[in-house]
Design a protein around this motif. Structure first.
Motif: not given
Ligand code: PFF
Length: 445
Positions: A110-131
């Motif tokens: 389910g987390w993998a599925l959620a990350y598809i959408f997070k990836a579509i939105v795009g990962f941005s910000g500082t490393a801490e924010q992303i992790t």
């Protein structure tokens, strides 16, 4: 009305479905991170030996039991021995493992599925924010439960479709797509980053000074999980096979594909890790924390396919776990497939909520731990190895020699090698894994 059990429509369909079962989170999430933690090449080499010496003989055994009996994982043990055989318990253990494994597997998927959408939105910000996004998801009960619900819903929908119309049909779509995506990502890592060569040497150049006894035991334990062994998944899938020839060839192809995908995923992931000068030993967070930081640099065209790949891999494994449980109730209790899948899938879904709500902890092995970690630990370290150990003894010492030879298709040197491995080598190796799981090995800290 009694439903027929179902069969694969083609041999290729079976190979794709069985490889789909084997290739899963174990290959793309777990293998890279434990390889990173245990230092690379030497661990990979031990793992390859474990696949050959423990995995392959056990896979052949499970396929023989399934194909010969044409029964689910529980009844198969009776069929090749006698009515009310005590060996049936091994099948029950498999069904129980199915409940436990799928319950937490679906949460991670389910987390993998959620990350598809997070990836579509795009990962941005500082490393801490992303992790930190990962903690935001895993630590947020309602989000995790929602994605778990979605993934379990997809799993149930496919299994309701039956052997041909569900398992085989979806494996035929998802597995080739998975391969194409992974091939693309690996090619990118190898040729378009500066980390490609370093990744290859990290994975294939053994440095034995890094090899600990703990690493060896993890490699053995992982061989079970990654090849879907020890809980009757290959018995169940084997039972839908009609033709008898070629079990050795099938087992070799499935194990080979599983290993190939794990190594390709390793190359794809570590190329990025090295390209951006990160350390490979990132533990569980490798996929959901470290990679997204790197994906912020590479962009969506790498990150979106990656999480689609992870979800596809998880889905073709999840359906095989549910099928083990469902097949028993269809065969023996004469439930319709729909009723069995909805009811049992529903129960597993509810058990999964324990893992999805990350905050709930109970004391386990000296500290308070979440259900996901506890279920993962118990199934990988106890249930699958014990199931595999007993299956191995059953095939080696209980199943009639003539049955084994005819299923294997020969009585020559290859068969003798298998016999020796099954009688003496595989059970001993697996027994050591079990002792380790029980913390009974003095030399492993
Ligand atoms: N082999 C799967 C993976 O590597 O993710 C997990 C799994 C599937 C384990 C089916 C056990 C099983 F019966």
């Amino acid at each position: 009305m009694l439903e027929s059990r179902g069969n694969w429509s083609t041999k290729a369909g079976f190979i794709l479905a069985a490889s789909g079962s084997a290739i899963g989170l174990g290959n793309i999430w777990k293998f890279p991170y434990i390889t990173g933690d245990y230092g690379g090449g030497a661990f990979v080499l031990v793992y390859l030996i474990c696949v050959a010496v423990i995995g392959l003989p056990l896979m052949i055994s499970e396929l023989i039991v399934g194909r010969r009996s044409q029964k689910n994982a529980v009844t198969a043990f009776e069929k090749l021995h006698r009515e009310n055989s005590p060996w049936k318990i091994v099948g029950w253990l498999g069904v129980a493992s199915g409940f436990i494994i799928l319950s937490f597997y679906s949460v991670v998927a389910g987390w993998a599925l959620a990350y598809i959408f997070k990836a579509i939105v795009g990962f941005s910000g500082t490393a801490e924010q992303i992790t930190g996004q990962f903690g935001g998801l895993a630590g947020n009960a309602s989000d995790s439960v929602m994605w778990h619900t979605l993934f379990m819903g997809m799993t149930i929908a496919i299994v309701i479709g039956g052997v041909k119309g569900g398992l085989e049909r979806w494996s035929k779509i998802l597995m080739p797509s998975l391969f194409i995506i992974l091939f693309g990502l690996m090619t990118y890592g190898l040729f378009f980053t500066n980390g490609g060569m370093q990744a290859v040497s990290f994975l294939f150049k053994p440095d034995f000074s890094k090899l600990t006894s703990e690493a060896i035991l993890s490699a053995m334990g992982h061989a079970f999980f990654t090849l879907s062994l020890g809980m009757g998944a290959m018995i169940t899938y084997g039972s839908y096979l009609k033709t008898q020839e070629g079990i050795l060839k099938d087992a070799i192809i499935i194990s080979f594909l599983d290993t190939l995908i794990a190594l390709m995923a390793g190359i794809a992931i570590f190329s990025l890790v090295f390209h951006y000068g990160m350390e490979p030993g990132q533990s569980v967070g490798l996929i959901f924390k470290t990679l997204p930081v790197l994906f912020a640099e590479t962009g969506r065209w790498i990150s979106v396919p990656f999480f689609i790949l992870l979800t596809f891999a998880a889905l073709t494994s999840a359906i095989s776990i549910l099928e083990v449980v469902v097949a028993y109730f269809i065969d023996e209790k004469h439930w319709s497939r729909k009723k069995a899948t909805l009811l049992l899938g529903g129960i597993i879904y509810l058990v999964g909520i324990l893992s999805a709500v990350g905050k709930w902890t109970v004391p386990f092995r000296g500290s308070d731990q979440g259900f996901l970690d506890i279920f993962d630990y118990i199934s990988t370290n106890y249930m699958l190895p014990i199931g595999g150990f007993l299956t191995c003894l059953y095939v080696a010492y209980v199943v009639d020699e003539k049955i084994k030879q005819s299923e294997f298709g020969s009585s020559g040197a290859l068969y003798m090698t298998l016999s020796i491995l099954l009688r003496f080598v595989t059970p001993v190796a697996v027994f050591i894994v079990i002792l380790n799981g029980l913390d009974l090995l003095p030399f492993v800290e």
